[in-house]
Write an enzyme that holds these catalytic residues in place. Sequence first.
Site, PDB file in Angstrom:
ATOM      1  CG  HIS A  96       6.782   7.762   6.261  1.00  0.00           C
ATOM      2  ND1 HIS A  96       6.886   7.213   5.002  1.00  0.00           N
ATOM      3  CD2 HIS A  96       5.465   7.702   6.588  1.00  0.00           C
ATOM      4  CE1 HIS A  96       5.680   6.850   4.582  1.00  0.00           C
ATOM      5  NE2 HIS A  96       4.798   7.136   5.526  1.00  0.00           N
TER       6      HIS A  96
ATOM      7  CG  HIS B  27       2.210   4.869   9.264  1.00  0.00           C
ATOM      8  ND1 HIS B  27       1.925   3.803   8.434  1.00  0.00           N
ATOM      9  CD2 HIS B  27       2.759   5.823   8.464  1.00  0.00           C
ATOM     10  CE1 HIS B  27       2.278   4.110   7.195  1.00  0.00           C
ATOM     11  NE2 HIS B  27       2.788   5.332   7.188  1.00  0.00           N
TER      12      HIS B  27
ATOM     13  NE  ARG C 217      -1.354   2.510   2.734  1.00  0.00           N
ATOM     14  CZ  ARG C 217      -0.755   3.603   3.202  1.00  0.00           C
ATOM     15  NH1 ARG C 217      -0.522   4.646   2.418  1.00  0.00           N
ATOM     16  NH2 ARG C 217      -0.357   3.649   4.472  1.00  0.00           N
TER      17      ARG C 217
ATOM     18  CE1 TYR D 188       0.051  12.066   4.017  1.00  0.00           C
ATOM     19  CE2 TYR D 188      -0.095  12.214   1.626  1.00  0.00           C
ATOM     20  CZ  TYR D 188      -0.472  11.621   2.818  1.00  0.00           C
ATOM     21  OH  TYR D 188      -1.377  10.582   2.811  1.00  0.00           O
TER      22      TYR D 188
ATOM     23  CG  HIS E 240       2.680   6.578  -1.956  1.00  0.00           C
ATOM     24  ND1 HIS E 240       1.727   7.306  -2.645  1.00  0.00           N
ATOM     25  CD2 HIS E 240       2.132   6.280  -0.746  1.00  0.00           C
ATOM     26  CE1 HIS E 240       0.652   7.450  -1.876  1.00  0.00           C
ATOM     27  NE2 HIS E 240       0.871   6.834  -0.732  1.00  0.00           N
TER      28      HIS E 240
END
Length: 339
Positions: A201, A199, A16, A290, A20
């Site tokens: 990054h 979550h 998912r 983002y 990207h």
Amino acid sequence: MNISNKKIILHDMCLRDGMHAKRHQISLAEMTQLATALDDAGVPLIEVTHGDGLGGNSVNYGFAAHSDEEYLSTVIPLMKQAKISALLLPGIGTVDHLRMAHELGVSTIRVAAQCTEADVTEQHISLSRQLGLDTVGFLMMAHMLEPKALLEQAKLMESYGANCIYCTDSAGYMLQDDVFERISVLRDGLKPDTQIGFHGHHNLALGVANSLTAVEAGAERIDGSAAGLGAGAGNTPLEVFNAVATRMGASTDVDVFKLMAAAEEIVVPMMDQAIRVDRDSLVLGYAGVYSSFLLHAKRAAEKYGVPSEAILLKLGQMKTVGGQEDMIEDVAINLAKSR
């Protein structure tokens, strides 16, 4: 830090968030190979949709190689122990998409919204619970709210029926103290039986450290991607987190070496480019942008002849959020005009 004897539920994002990094062009064969390897390694939750969730196929977000229905109907019947989740962003995904996912056998629906806009999730969270699904409220760009304000948004999602709330570091901006404060406030302020997730990054190379901090503060679910395949500098590399957490005495029930093999032998060869902390992804983390804006900004930079880091810095100054992808090109045009 002490996380010994803690039970951690790992959730893989390759199919998912990894979309990207692959411009949403993961084939059915690649999806099948990776999902079955993750299942065999013992990963309990695997997310499968367009990078922007159910219904994400569009001009604004990019067209995937296949529809969500094709991906889900291909993967779900092959799973022996793993459950499949789907992301849904109200305004992109609809209740019809949610029902479709349920009919195909999705077990978990994660309803995502900008961290200040939990009220847009009521219809989707309520329906998900009515359908008997594991229902997650997913608060994106959580660095943009102070902990107590984040808790108020989380309580809204909880009141709609969410049985798990995620603190989502969509920009890879948070430092460990930021994570600890937010997770601690959520754990103290929500119902004892409401699970907490994190979550991360890897834009500041803190994905693993922040995820460990989240567990220490009370998070039970941790997102990551094998080999870090995901937006920006990628998600928390799941095989690394699993190895570290296991060494620290936590329990994940995921085979350390099988997950390493899936990352090295399947995910790395899939990559279009190395997933690493390069200049642009570092700017994402530094400026709080983002993460999925990265490739959009690179394309706009090439099209208009302006530095991609300048585009990203401006987007950070503007405090843009997911769903404002159309503004990336506007910023690039204005920067080109001002040169």
